[in-house]
Design a protein around this motif. Sequence first.
Motif, PDB file in Angstrom:
ATOM      1  N   LYS A 288     -45.789 -28.961  -3.652  1.00 51.27           N
ATOM      2  CA  LYS A 288     -45.732 -27.434  -3.909  1.00 51.27           C
ATOM      3  C   LYS A 288     -46.272 -26.862  -2.552  1.00 51.27           C
ATOM      4  CE  LYS A 288     -44.033 -27.353  -8.071  1.00 51.27           C
ATOM      5  NZ  LYS A 288     -42.905 -26.718  -8.565  1.00 51.27           N
ATOM      6  N   CYS A 289     -45.917 -25.626  -2.263  1.00 57.43           N
ATOM      7  CA  CYS A 289     -46.359 -24.845  -1.046  1.00 57.43           C
ATOM      8  C   CYS A 289     -47.898 -24.428  -1.517  1.00 57.43           C
ATOM      9  CB  CYS A 289     -45.479 -23.635  -0.852  1.00 57.43           C
ATOM     10  SG  CYS A 289     -46.281 -22.726   0.412  1.00 57.43           S
ATOM     11  N   HIS A 290     -48.825 -24.702  -0.710  1.00 58.63           N
ATOM     12  CA  HIS A 290     -50.224 -24.166  -0.752  1.00 58.63           C
ATOM     13  C   HIS A 290     -50.069 -22.770  -0.563  1.00 58.63           C
ATOM     14  CE1 HIS A 290     -54.445 -23.762  -0.057  1.00 58.63           C
ATOM     15  NE2 HIS A 290     -54.588 -24.839  -0.341  1.00 58.63           N
ATOM     16  N   PRO A 291     -50.993 -21.856  -1.422  1.00 58.18           N
ATOM     17  CA  PRO A 291     -51.040 -20.478  -1.349  1.00 58.18           C
ATOM     18  C   PRO A 291     -51.390 -19.990  -0.062  1.00 58.18           C
ATOM     19  CG  PRO A 291     -52.670 -21.334  -2.919  1.00 58.18           C
ATOM     20  CD  PRO A 291     -51.779 -22.542  -2.485  1.00 58.18           C
ATOM     21  N   ALA A 292     -52.442 -20.826   0.702  1.00 57.19           N
ATOM     22  CA  ALA A 292     -52.920 -20.441   1.779  1.00 57.19           C
ATOM     23  C   ALA A 292     -53.023 -21.541   2.855  1.00 57.19           C
ATOM     24  CB  ALA A 292     -54.361 -19.949   1.583  1.00 57.19           C
ATOM     25  N   LEU A 293     -54.003 -22.080   3.058  1.00 67.17           N
ATOM     26  CA  LEU A 293     -54.173 -23.372   3.966  1.00 67.17           C
ATOM     27  C   LEU A 293     -55.239 -24.054   3.516  1.00 67.17           C
ATOM     28  CD1 LEU A 293     -53.116 -25.126   6.541  1.00 67.17           C
ATOM     29  CD2 LEU A 293     -54.419 -23.336   8.087  1.00 67.17           C
ATOM     30  N   ALA A 294     -55.182 -25.637   3.211  1.00 65.00           N
ATOM     31  CA  ALA A 294     -56.134 -26.420   2.885  1.00 65.00           C
ATOM     32  C   ALA A 294     -57.272 -26.511   4.195  1.00 65.00           C
ATOM     33  CB  ALA A 294     -55.868 -27.633   2.507  1.00 65.00           C
ATOM     34  N   GLY A 295     -58.327 -26.281   4.062  1.00 67.09           N
ATOM     35  CA  GLY A 295     -59.569 -26.620   5.108  1.00 67.09           C
ATOM     36  C   GLY A 295     -59.250 -27.694   5.923  1.00 67.09           C
ATOM     37  N   THR A 296     -59.131 -28.937   5.073  1.00 63.67           N
ATOM     38  CA  THR A 296     -58.720 -30.115   6.077  1.00 63.67           C
ATOM     39  C   THR A 296     -57.263 -30.092   6.604  1.00 63.67           C
ATOM     40  OG1 THR A 296     -58.078 -31.326   3.716  1.00 63.67           O
ATOM     41  CG2 THR A 296     -60.228 -31.722   4.643  1.00 63.67           C
ATOM     42  N   GLY A 297     -56.451 -29.416   6.068  1.00 66.25           N
ATOM     43  CA  GLY A 297     -55.191 -29.290   6.507  1.00 66.25           C
ATOM     44  C   GLY A 297     -55.185 -28.448   7.930  1.00 66.25           C
ATOM     45  N   SER A 298     -56.244 -27.413   7.873  1.00 66.86           N
ATOM     46  CA  SER A 298     -56.218 -26.751   9.257  1.00 66.86           C
ATOM     47  C   SER A 298     -57.124 -27.621  10.219  1.00 66.86           C
ATOM     48  CB  SER A 298     -57.188 -25.543   8.803  1.00 66.86           C
ATOM     49  OG  SER A 298     -58.562 -26.014   8.576  1.00 66.86           O
TER      50      SER A 298
END
Length: 376
Positions: A288-298
């Motif tokens: 599913k699309c994340h509503p913002a951006l995961a910290g570790t994804g950033s």
Amino acid sequence: MSGQQIAIPCVYMRGGTSKAVYLMGKDLPPPGEKRNNILMRIMGSPDLTEIDGMGGAQIVTSKLAVIDPPSRPDADVDYTFGQAEIDHPHIDYDANCGNISSAVGPFAIDSGLVKVKEPVTRVRIHNTNTGKVFIADVPVVNGEVAIQGDFSIAGVPGTGARIDLDYSGTSGAVTGKCLPTGNATDTLTLESGKTIEVTVFDAGNLGIFAKAEDLGVTCHESKQELDENQLVLDSVREIRGKAAQMIGMCDRWQDIDKVSPLLPLVILAKEPESKNEDLRIRMFLLNKCHPALAGTGSVCTSSSGAVPGTIVNQLATIASPEEYTLRIMHPQGIMPLHVASRSVSGQLWPEFLKIQYGRTARKIMSGQVYIPNVEY
């Protein structure tokens, strides 16, 4: 224990753009099935509403953090992240959460696990999920964690005191190396016959990067629009599975959701569209699309830009790969990260000296969470 319910000490906290129930390991059974059953009961999962627990029925709220004394000399605390899946009975420990990480330092200070130093208390946090240590610099006022401040983050209303997190020590968090395939990009062939250029990168968490335009995504879509686009979701799942198969995470790409529901993340990237941003993304977690951006994804996104030829390096505005700030536009706004590195002879990826981003965090409730007194 007697009585109809069991009371377990906990703290409910927001960390960045996520929320979690924070618990001390000493208040739970040892890691294993009984602990997992108790954690699921605390969250009210599996249930799409999580109505009978603390979960909140969203990816960003169905989370747990278990804190223990340090098990290694270079850390102040151990921290285990758990993602309680909403639709089936499973606590996923395969990954860390960079947003929930931001409240670990404040929790440790409030719990007396680290010595307070003003104006900033540095907390060295050993994430047991990845075996990596990251740093949290937590502002302190009059001996307590500072909450009020003028720092804002996209996805959270208002402002708060800035907590700086440095993830430079998390390279190869999942696979042991930043480029698990040994290449800056690889080519996947989808079942349709279409080929997709991807980057498989591992820092903070394991991510698969593809160009948004290759999936017909503009990076202007809302989470709801992408979650309702089954063609995009099917392509994201296939990319996730085939990239995972390529690095040995599963034998058949179709099995990736059973083998590893959380990882790898999938990030669709697009070049910036204004001088106020350096990259546009849409990130997918649990298909599913994340509503913002995961910290570790950033962390994974920003650090991959330091490697020539990666998808992010191709698309982003990066003045100097040795040191830069990457402003990532996600569905709720911009998240900036500061990256500094130095090249390593004979290695495609550099040594990271800093992968830093700012978050705010806040204790919402402390007390006891109750679960029915049955055999777990």
